[in-house]
Design a protein around this motif. Structure first.
Motif, mmCIF file in Angstrom:
data_model
loop_
_atom_site.group_PDB
_atom_site.id
_atom_site.type_symbol
_atom_site.label_atom_id
_atom_site.label_comp_id
_atom_site.label_asym_id
_atom_site.label_seq_id
_atom_site.Cartn_x
_atom_site.Cartn_y
_atom_site.Cartn_z
ATOM 1 N N TYR A 135 0.835 -1.195 0.000
ATOM 2 C CA TYR A 135 0.000 0.000 0.000
ATOM 3 C C TYR A 135 0.874 1.252 0.000
ATOM 4 C CZ TYR A 135 -2.879 3.743 1.853
ATOM 5 O OH TYR A 135 -3.491 4.937 2.047
ATOM 6 N N ASN A 174 2.457 1.785 -3.396
ATOM 7 C CA ASN A 174 1.507 2.344 -4.357
ATOM 8 C C ASN A 174 1.245 3.818 -4.098
ATOM 9 O OD1 ASN A 174 1.097 0.064 -5.937
ATOM 10 N ND2 ASN A 174 -0.397 -0.752 -4.505
ATOM 11 N N MET A 175 1.118 4.185 -2.825
ATOM 12 C CA MET A 175 0.921 5.598 -2.482
ATOM 13 C C MET A 175 2.140 6.424 -2.895
ATOM 14 S SD MET A 175 -2.072 6.008 -1.409
ATOM 15 C CE MET A 175 -1.903 7.686 -0.867
ATOM 16 N N LEU A 220 4.210 5.753 -5.390
ATOM 17 C CA LEU A 220 4.179 5.911 -6.845
ATOM 18 C C LEU A 220 3.139 6.936 -7.260
ATOM 19 C CD1 LEU A 220 4.579 2.217 -8.051
ATOM 20 C CD2 LEU A 220 6.297 4.036 -8.064
ATOM 21 N N TYR A 221 1.971 6.881 -6.642
ATOM 22 C CA TYR A 221 0.922 7.852 -6.929
ATOM 23 C C TYR A 221 1.410 9.260 -6.600
ATOM 24 C CZ TYR A 221 -3.512 10.325 -6.509
ATOM 25 O OH TYR A 221 -4.523 11.232 -6.633
ATOM 26 N N GLY A 222 2.084 9.398 -5.471
ATOM 27 C CA GLY A 222 2.616 10.700 -5.067
ATOM 28 C C GLY A 222 3.669 11.211 -6.028
ATOM 29 N N ILE A 264 3.869 10.493 -9.177
ATOM 30 C CA ILE A 264 3.173 10.898 -10.391
ATOM 31 C C ILE A 264 2.566 12.287 -10.205
ATOM 32 C CG2 ILE A 264 1.150 10.403 -11.836
ATOM 33 C CD1 ILE A 264 1.825 7.396 -11.373
ATOM 34 N N ILE A 265 1.939 12.516 -9.052
ATOM 35 C CA ILE A 265 1.354 13.835 -8.782
ATOM 36 C C ILE A 265 2.436 14.901 -8.785
ATOM 37 C CG2 ILE A 265 0.355 15.259 -6.941
ATOM 38 C CD1 ILE A 265 -1.469 12.954 -6.284
ATOM 39 N N SER A 309 1.934 16.804 -12.490
ATOM 40 C CA SER A 309 0.860 17.791 -12.375
ATOM 41 C C SER A 309 1.417 19.208 -12.465
ATOM 42 C CB SER A 309 0.119 17.605 -11.048
ATOM 43 O OG SER A 309 0.966 17.906 -9.973
ATOM 44 N N HIS A 318 -0.629 16.200 -0.412
ATOM 45 C CA HIS A 318 0.227 15.023 -0.601
ATOM 46 C C HIS A 318 1.080 14.764 0.649
ATOM 47 C CE1 HIS A 318 2.978 12.184 -2.409
ATOM 48 N NE2 HIS A 318 3.990 12.976 -2.120
#
Length: 155
Positions: A63, A66-67, A69-71, A73-74, A78, A88
């Motif tokens: 988890y 994944n967070m 990687l998501y962070g 990407i943001i 962005s 974030h």
């Protein structure tokens, strides 16, 4: 093109883009490569679920990975947004707190005194110390970044 990560001062930018992702990835592989005694005891405790000792740490690290990687990407994809950056960082703070909740519940499950034994640090081995103190350091960096101690977040 500027990104959300470009709003951070130099040290937090290095921390959030390089140091913390590397440490999380290392922790993920460490969980798969090492069978920590505390997790072995947790799976054999009288009130435990009959699951392999690496399932819960692996799920938690998965988890967090994944967070992360998501962070990333943001932060890297962005357009610059100070609000998004602060949100974030708050999500990462929540991840540190849930890390401690999982660790302390595992300690309570393996200790005969239950939750009273969680804060008896005399019996902690180096692995448990590492699992407990690393998030303190990262949490301090996150709060210091939000407070502007490394420099003001631009935007």
């Amino acid at each position: 093109m500027a990104t959300t990560a470009s709003l951070l001062p130099m040290f937090p930018r290095i921390f959030f883009l390089y140091l913390e992702p590397v440490a999380i990835t290392y922790g993920m592989f460490q969980n798969y490569a090492t069978r920590f005694p505390i997790f072995e005891l947790a799976s054999a405790a009288p009130k435990s679920l009959p699951i392999p000792s690496l399932v819960m740490p692996s799920m938690a690290v998965g988890y967090l990975f994944n967070m992360m990687l998501y962070g990333l990407i943001i932060m890297l994809a962005s357009p610059p947004s100070k609000r998004l950056l602060k949100l974030h960082i708050w999500i990462l703070i929540i991840a540190d707190i849930t890390h401690w909740a999982g660790l302390f519940s595992t300690i309570a499950e393996t200790n005969p005194r239950g939750w009273a034994g969680v804060f008896d640090t005399t019996n902690w081995d180096p692995d448990v110390w590492n699992l407990a103190t690393y998030p303190i350091t990262t949490l301090a960096i996150k709060f210091a970044t939000l407070a502007g101690w490394f420099g003001e977040i631009k935007g």
